[in-house]
Design a protein around this motif. Structure first.
Motif: not given
Length: 114
Positions: A38-40, A46, A95, A104
């Motif tokens: 994932y990315r934020q 996210r 993540y 996570w």
């Protein structure tokens, strides 16, 4: 308990590449587990970038298809994200996640800038 530790982030110029790694450990069967990246980005939610099932089936967000590749090494309990043709829109904290759980990693920063 599950531990996920990401590495490989950094500063890269537009058009460049990075390879993220996630080392998994703990009381679970890695080879039977699905994993995701994932990315934020700042002030954004996210989002799922890529996922891989226990049998190696992969899925990608439309924004990264053809540029990112997720892979896994069950012998090493590792999952990777190869990122090519990076652009400013890929700047985010990335993540690793054990899918369908609340486990996570701490995240690794990717910054794409000239």
């Amino acid at each position: 308990q599950v531990q996920l530790v990401e590495s490989g982030g950094g500063l890269v110029q537009p058009g460049g590449s990075l390879r993220l790694s996630c080392a998994a450990s703990g009381n679970f069967a890695f080879r039977f587990s699905g994993l995701g990246w994932y990315r934020q980005a700042p002030e954004k939610q996210r989002e799922l970038v890529a996922s891989i099932t226990n049998v190696g089936r992969t899925e990608y967000a439309d924004s990264v298809k053809g540029r990112f590749t997720i892979s896994r090494d069950n012998a090493k309990n590792m999952v990777y994200l190869q990122m090519n043709s990076l652009n400013a829109g890929d700047t985010a904290v990335y993540y690793c996640n054990l899918l369908q759980t609340e486990y996570w990693g701490q995240g690794t920063q990717v910054t794409v800038s000239s």
